[in-house]
Design a protein around this motif. Structure first.
Motif, mmCIF file in Angstrom:
data_model
loop_
_atom_site.group_PDB
_atom_site.id
_atom_site.type_symbol
_atom_site.label_atom_id
_atom_site.label_comp_id
_atom_site.label_asym_id
_atom_site.label_seq_id
_atom_site.Cartn_x
_atom_site.Cartn_y
_atom_site.Cartn_z
ATOM 1 N N ASP A 1 9.634 10.790 46.315
ATOM 2 C CA ASP A 1 8.499 10.538 45.432
ATOM 3 C C ASP A 1 7.413 9.752 46.145
ATOM 4 O O ASP A 1 6.227 10.027 46.008
ATOM 5 C CB ASP A 1 8.952 9.774 44.187
ATOM 6 N N ARG A 2 7.819 8.727 46.937
ATOM 7 C CA ARG A 2 6.835 7.923 47.659
ATOM 8 C C ARG A 2 6.112 8.770 48.693
ATOM 9 O O ARG A 2 4.902 8.641 48.891
ATOM 10 C CB ARG A 2 7.519 6.729 48.326
ATOM 11 N N ARG A 3 6.866 9.663 49.378
ATOM 12 C CA ARG A 3 6.247 10.502 50.399
ATOM 13 C C ARG A 3 5.227 11.451 49.768
ATOM 14 O O ARG A 3 4.119 11.618 50.262
ATOM 15 C CB ARG A 3 7.306 11.308 51.149
ATOM 16 N N ILE A 4 5.609 12.063 48.645
ATOM 17 C CA ILE A 4 4.687 12.969 47.967
ATOM 18 C C ILE A 4 3.470 12.197 47.467
ATOM 19 O O ILE A 4 2.326 12.616 47.647
ATOM 20 C CB ILE A 4 5.391 13.677 46.792
ATOM 21 N N GLY A 5 3.722 11.028 46.861
ATOM 22 C CA GLY A 5 2.613 10.261 46.320
ATOM 23 C C GLY A 5 1.656 9.788 47.403
ATOM 24 O O GLY A 5 0.438 9.874 47.253
ATOM 25 N N ALA A 6 2.214 9.301 48.512
ATOM 26 C CA ALA A 6 1.362 8.743 49.565
ATOM 27 C C ALA A 6 0.730 9.828 50.420
ATOM 28 O O ALA A 6 -0.437 9.737 50.799
ATOM 29 C CB ALA A 6 2.201 7.810 50.447
ATOM 30 N N GLY A 7 1.495 10.867 50.713
ATOM 31 C CA GLY A 7 1.029 11.853 51.684
ATOM 32 C C GLY A 7 0.171 12.962 51.113
ATOM 33 O O GLY A 7 -0.603 13.568 51.839
ATOM 34 N N LEU A 8 0.304 13.224 49.789
ATOM 35 C CA LEU A 8 -0.353 14.405 49.245
ATOM 36 C C LEU A 8 -1.324 14.125 48.103
ATOM 37 O O LEU A 8 -1.978 15.035 47.622
ATOM 38 C CB LEU A 8 0.711 15.400 48.756
ATOM 39 N N PHE A 9 -1.425 12.868 47.683
ATOM 40 C CA PHE A 9 -2.298 12.579 46.540
ATOM 41 C C PHE A 9 -3.735 13.013 46.806
ATOM 42 O O PHE A 9 -4.369 13.650 45.959
ATOM 43 C CB PHE A 9 -2.261 11.092 46.205
ATOM 44 N N ASN B 1 7.064 21.331 33.108
ATOM 45 C CA ASN B 1 6.309 20.231 32.515
ATOM 46 C C ASN B 1 5.055 20.050 33.366
ATOM 47 O O ASN B 1 4.840 20.812 34.322
ATOM 48 C CB ASN B 1 7.163 18.958 32.467
ATOM 49 N N ALA B 2 4.231 19.063 33.044
ATOM 50 C CA ALA B 2 2.973 18.887 33.776
ATOM 51 C C ALA B 2 3.221 18.604 35.253
ATOM 52 O O ALA B 2 2.500 19.101 36.126
ATOM 53 C CB ALA B 2 2.159 17.770 33.134
ATOM 54 N N TYR B 3 4.246 17.805 35.543
ATOM 55 C CA TYR B 3 4.583 17.497 36.940
ATOM 56 C C TYR B 3 5.016 18.762 37.682
ATOM 57 O O TYR B 3 4.532 19.054 38.785
ATOM 58 C CB TYR B 3 5.713 16.460 36.959
ATOM 59 N N ALA B 4 5.910 19.531 37.074
ATOM 60 C CA ALA B 4 6.401 20.758 37.706
ATOM 61 C C ALA B 4 5.263 21.750 37.918
ATOM 62 O O ALA B 4 5.161 22.385 38.986
ATOM 63 C CB ALA B 4 7.502 21.385 36.859
ATOM 64 N N ALA B 5 4.405 21.900 36.912
ATOM 65 C CA ALA B 5 3.294 22.841 37.027
ATOM 66 C C ALA B 5 2.338 22.421 38.142
ATOM 67 O O ALA B 5 1.869 23.264 38.917
ATOM 68 C CB ALA B 5 2.547 22.921 35.697
ATOM 69 N N THR B 6 2.064 21.114 38.240
ATOM 70 C CA THR B 6 1.161 20.626 39.285
ATOM 71 C C THR B 6 1.731 20.873 40.671
ATOM 72 O O THR B 6 1.041 21.382 41.564
ATOM 73 C CB THR B 6 0.887 19.128 39.086
ATOM 74 N N SER C 1 10.785 15.694 42.975
ATOM 75 C CA SER C 1 11.872 15.058 42.233
ATOM 76 C C SER C 1 12.590 16.055 41.327
ATOM 77 O O SER C 1 11.980 16.599 40.388
ATOM 78 C CB SER C 1 11.316 13.907 41.390
ATOM 79 N N LYS C 2 13.872 16.278 41.578
ATOM 80 C CA LYS C 2 14.673 17.157 40.720
ATOM 81 C C LYS C 2 14.743 16.585 39.309
ATOM 82 O O LYS C 2 14.675 17.327 38.315
ATOM 83 C CB LYS C 2 16.073 17.318 41.294
ATOM 84 N N ARG C 3 14.852 15.268 39.198
ATOM 85 C CA ARG C 3 14.920 14.633 37.878
ATOM 86 C C ARG C 3 13.692 14.973 37.056
ATOM 87 O O ARG C 3 13.795 15.255 35.859
ATOM 88 C CB ARG C 3 15.052 13.120 38.057
ATOM 89 N N LYS C 4 12.523 14.983 37.684
ATOM 90 C CA LYS C 4 11.294 15.301 36.963
ATOM 91 C C LYS C 4 11.182 16.796 36.675
ATOM 92 O O LYS C 4 10.666 17.198 35.629
ATOM 93 C CB LYS C 4 10.082 14.819 37.749
ATOM 94 N N LEU C 5 11.670 17.635 37.574
ATOM 95 C CA LEU C 5 11.643 19.073 37.324
ATOM 96 C C LEU C 5 12.494 19.435 36.110
ATOM 97 O O LEU C 5 12.203 20.397 35.394
ATOM 98 C CB LEU C 5 12.148 19.846 38.542
ATOM 99 N N ASP C 6 13.546 18.676 35.869
ATOM 100 C CA ASP C 6 14.476 18.994 34.791
ATOM 101 C C ASP C 6 13.957 18.606 33.401
ATOM 102 O O ASP C 6 14.555 18.985 32.390
ATOM 103 C CB ASP C 6 15.820 18.312 35.035
#
Length: 223
Positions: A5-13, A183-188, A200-205
């Motif tokens: 999550d940190r890598r996605i947030g920091a590297g791709l925001f 959900n919005a996270y998965a769609a994004t 995050s698998k937890r968020k995809l679920d």
């Protein structure tokens, strides 16, 4: 927050603020696309239905993976001749292309939206199934549109309501099970072309029906 999550947030925001996605290949160039996470989980849950004389579109990869030894006869349908795996060549919307009441299972993933006359395709599946046979279908909701050859026939994206009405009209409402995933996270993340291994698998679920990434349909021909 996980390391991923940190890598996605920091590297791709900052990339998310761009009009250009991270990947234009659905994430295949980075791993497994997010929509395939839902597709494969659906087929894993329904693996006991992938048996007997089974048909898949394009190739038999999912039948082999999730049906395995339960399959006694494998059929592969392709619209064009020349596919080395194809046992049936033709258009699923045309009566007589599929063996009449000859199939125990049809696996149709991320394909129905490429067919303009979707109702004719669903009717074709029903005709091809034996009484008691089942179609396992997935369709896109929120999705990029392909840039390859399939983009030329990418006619539809569906909602849960549309899938329920479409299959219920053909198979009968009592013979179908329709589910939504995303959900919005998965769609994004999917629209950006990230791979599910990166997020995050937890968020995809988490399921939020307002942001459907994938819709799954299990339709059984009445005995």
């Amino acid at each position: 927050m996980s390391k991923i999550d940190r890598r996605i947030g920091a590297g791709l925001f900052l990339r998310f603020l761009s009009t250009e996605p991270v990947s234009r290949e659905f994430g295949y160039d980075r791993g497994t696309p997010v929509d395939r996470y839902y597709v494969e989980n659906f087929l894993a849950r329904q693996s006991s239905e992938i048996r007997g004389r089974a048909l898949e579109i394009g190739d038999a990869a999912y039948c082999r993976r999730f049906g395995g030894a339960q399959i006694t006869q494998q059929e592969v349908l392709h619209i064009n001749p020349g596919n080395p795996e194809a046992t049936i060549v033709g258009d699923i919307t045309v009566p007589g292309v599929l063996p009449e009441a000859g199939l125990d299972c049809i696996v149709l993933t991320q394909t129905l939206h490429l067919i303009y006359d979707m109702k004719a395709a669903v009717e074709g599946m029903r005709r091809g199934l034996k009484p008691g046979g089942v179609a396992l279908v997935t369709v896109p909701g929120i999705s990029p549109v392909a840039e390859d050859e399939w983009g030329a026939t990418w006619y539809w994206s569906l909602t849960t309501l549309a899938a329920t009405r479409l299959f219920g009209d053909v198979f009968g409402p009592e013979n179908i099970e329709v589910e939504t995933f995303g959900n919005a996270y998965a769609a994004t993340t999917f629209l950006q072309g990230l791979a599910h291994e990166e997020v995050s698998k937890r968020k995809l679920d988490v399921v939020d029906d307002r942001y459907p990434v994938i819709i799954t349909i299990k339709a059984r021909r009445a005995a």
